[in-house]
Design a protein around this motif. Sequence first.
Motif, PDB file in Angstrom:
ATOM      1  N   GLU A 166      53.848 -30.623  59.104  1.00  0.00           N
ATOM      2  CA  GLU A 166      52.714 -30.593  58.296  1.00  0.00           C
ATOM      3  C   GLU A 166      52.031 -30.263  59.003  1.00  0.00           C
ATOM      4  OE1 GLU A 166      50.662 -31.030  54.013  1.00  0.00           O
ATOM      5  OE2 GLU A 166      51.796 -32.412  53.859  1.00  0.00           O
ATOM      6  N   ASP A 167      50.797 -31.141  59.573  1.00  0.00           N
ATOM      7  CA  ASP A 167      50.054 -30.830  60.890  1.00  0.00           C
ATOM      8  C   ASP A 167      50.209 -29.728  61.878  1.00  0.00           C
ATOM      9  OD1 ASP A 167      49.197 -34.326  60.625  1.00  0.00           O
ATOM     10  OD2 ASP A 167      48.129 -33.266  59.393  1.00  0.00           O
ATOM     11  N   SER A 168      50.881 -30.472  62.209  1.00  0.00           N
ATOM     12  CA  SER A 168      51.361 -28.508  62.891  1.00  0.00           C
ATOM     13  C   SER A 168      51.124 -27.691  63.184  1.00  0.00           C
ATOM     14  CB  SER A 168      52.740 -29.518  64.148  1.00  0.00           C
ATOM     15  OG  SER A 168      52.830 -30.300  64.780  1.00  0.00           O
ATOM     16  N   THR A 169      51.978 -27.476  61.143  1.00  0.00           N
ATOM     17  CA  THR A 169      51.937 -26.382  60.946  1.00  0.00           C
ATOM     18  C   THR A 169      50.913 -25.881  60.858  1.00  0.00           C
ATOM     19  OG1 THR A 169      52.842 -26.791  58.825  1.00  0.00           O
ATOM     20  CG2 THR A 169      54.478 -26.713  60.289  1.00  0.00           C
ATOM     21  N   ASN A 170      50.067 -26.880  60.377  1.00  0.00           N
ATOM     22  CA  ASN A 170      48.207 -26.104  59.482  1.00  0.00           C
ATOM     23  C   ASN A 170      47.841 -25.323  61.129  1.00  0.00           C
ATOM     24  OD1 ASN A 170      48.779 -26.436  57.023  1.00  0.00           O
ATOM     25  ND2 ASN A 170      47.436 -29.035  57.224  1.00  0.00           N
ATOM     26  N   LEU A 225      48.758 -24.296  63.957  1.00  0.00           N
ATOM     27  CA  LEU A 225      49.530 -22.716  63.919  1.00  0.00           C
ATOM     28  C   LEU A 225      48.757 -21.958  63.137  1.00  0.00           C
ATOM     29  CD1 LEU A 225      53.203 -23.774  63.932  1.00  0.00           C
ATOM     30  CD2 LEU A 225      51.629 -23.260  65.706  1.00  0.00           C
ATOM     31  N   SER A 226      48.424 -22.729  61.778  1.00  0.00           N
ATOM     32  CA  SER A 226      48.377 -21.367  60.878  1.00  0.00           C
ATOM     33  C   SER A 226      46.185 -21.050  60.994  1.00  0.00           C
ATOM     34  CB  SER A 226      48.257 -22.270  59.690  1.00  0.00           C
ATOM     35  OG  SER A 226      49.470 -21.520  58.797  1.00  0.00           O
ATOM     36  N   LYS A 227      46.103 -21.833  61.368  1.00  0.00           N
ATOM     37  CA  LYS A 227      44.624 -22.130  62.424  1.00  0.00           C
ATOM     38  C   LYS A 227      44.049 -21.317  63.316  1.00  0.00           C
ATOM     39  CE  LYS A 227      40.657 -25.210  62.811  1.00  0.00           C
ATOM     40  NZ  LYS A 227      40.301 -26.702  63.366  1.00  0.00           N
ATOM     41  N   PHE A 228      45.274 -21.513  63.931  1.00  0.00           N
ATOM     42  CA  PHE A 228      45.042 -21.005  65.593  1.00  0.00           C
ATOM     43  C   PHE A 228      45.584 -19.284  65.233  1.00  0.00           C
ATOM     44  CE2 PHE A 228      44.406 -25.018  66.998  1.00  0.00           C
ATOM     45  CZ  PHE A 228      43.580 -25.275  67.643  1.00  0.00           C
ATOM     46  N   LYS A 229      45.738 -18.949  64.119  1.00  0.00           N
ATOM     47  CA  LYS A 229      46.560 -17.861  64.119  1.00  0.00           C
ATOM     48  C   LYS A 229      48.016 -17.371  64.486  1.00  0.00           C
ATOM     49  CE  LYS A 229      41.805 -15.634  63.723  1.00  0.00           C
ATOM     50  NZ  LYS A 229      41.030 -15.123  63.966  1.00  0.00           N
ATOM     51  N   TYR A 230      48.845 -18.604  64.086  1.00  0.00           N
ATOM     52  CA  TYR A 230      50.521 -17.253  64.514  1.00  0.00           C
ATOM     53  C   TYR A 230      50.800 -18.344  63.146  1.00  0.00           C
ATOM     54  CZ  TYR A 230      49.609 -18.649  69.588  1.00  0.00           C
ATOM     55  OH  TYR A 230      49.625 -18.804  70.789  1.00  0.00           O
ATOM     56  N   ASN A 231      51.581 -17.104  62.890  1.00  0.00           N
ATOM     57  CA  ASN A 231      53.105 -17.019  62.141  1.00  0.00           C
ATOM     58  C   ASN A 231      54.001 -18.051  62.782  1.00  0.00           C
ATOM     59  OD1 ASN A 231      51.564 -15.713  60.380  1.00  0.00           O
ATOM     60  ND2 ASN A 231      52.295 -13.648  61.180  1.00  0.00           N
ATOM     61  N   TYR A 232      54.286 -18.486  61.518  1.00  0.00           N
ATOM     62  CA  TYR A 232      55.776 -19.616  61.706  1.00  0.00           C
ATOM     63  C   TYR A 232      56.657 -19.834  60.760  1.00  0.00           C
ATOM     64  CZ  TYR A 232      53.584 -23.716  58.545  1.00  0.00           C
ATOM     65  OH  TYR A 232      53.493 -24.142  57.184  1.00  0.00           O
TER      66      TYR A 232
END
Length: 198
Positions: free
Chosen positions: A8-12, A14-21
């Motif tokens: 969850e921390d990693s995916t958050n 990624l979202s913060k740095f404008k990456y879709n995952y």
Amino acid sequence: MHVPEIFEDSTNALSKFKYNYRLSREASVLDKKYVEDKLIRPVTYNLTVGKEKWKLEIMSRAGWSNSTSLYLIFFGGQSLVLLLTGLTIVLFLMDERRVELKELANKDGLTKLYNRYGFDEMAEKMISKNPKEHCVAVLLDVDDFKLINDMYGHAYGDKALISLAENMQKFFPSSALLCRNGGGTNSVFFYLIVQWKK
């Protein structure tokens, strides 16, 4: 084990740095998939957590760009533009030089009238362009010109020739074809062709 919560921390981030995952488990069709947006050509990481295999797919929201290809295209385009510009300038300068050299080859350097070769070429063009028009050809012989050179010097002889050429250009119509030929040791010849319509 709740794998999505582990990342969850990693995916958050990624979202913060404008990456879709997309984080998905490959085991069953019934498993939930965590998808934010449709991914195009994502970067894929295969993970093994315990006995389960997971796949993390990441893509920039702005899309991927191959910066190396863009630099190559940019510099290649710039090089091509510079090459074509340089080639155009060289061709332009060569054409200008060709015109200058042709003028030097066909005109007398002193009087700026045609020389014998330029006169022959222009007379042929003039007559073939207007074959039905009448024309008069005149040979003017300036006798004893050597006396001017001997008495006053060649500088004054040159001034006399320039003055004679300028006066002939003023007197005859602008369509008249004038030529200066050096002549013999004692004379200077001028040729003239004038055309007119009936």
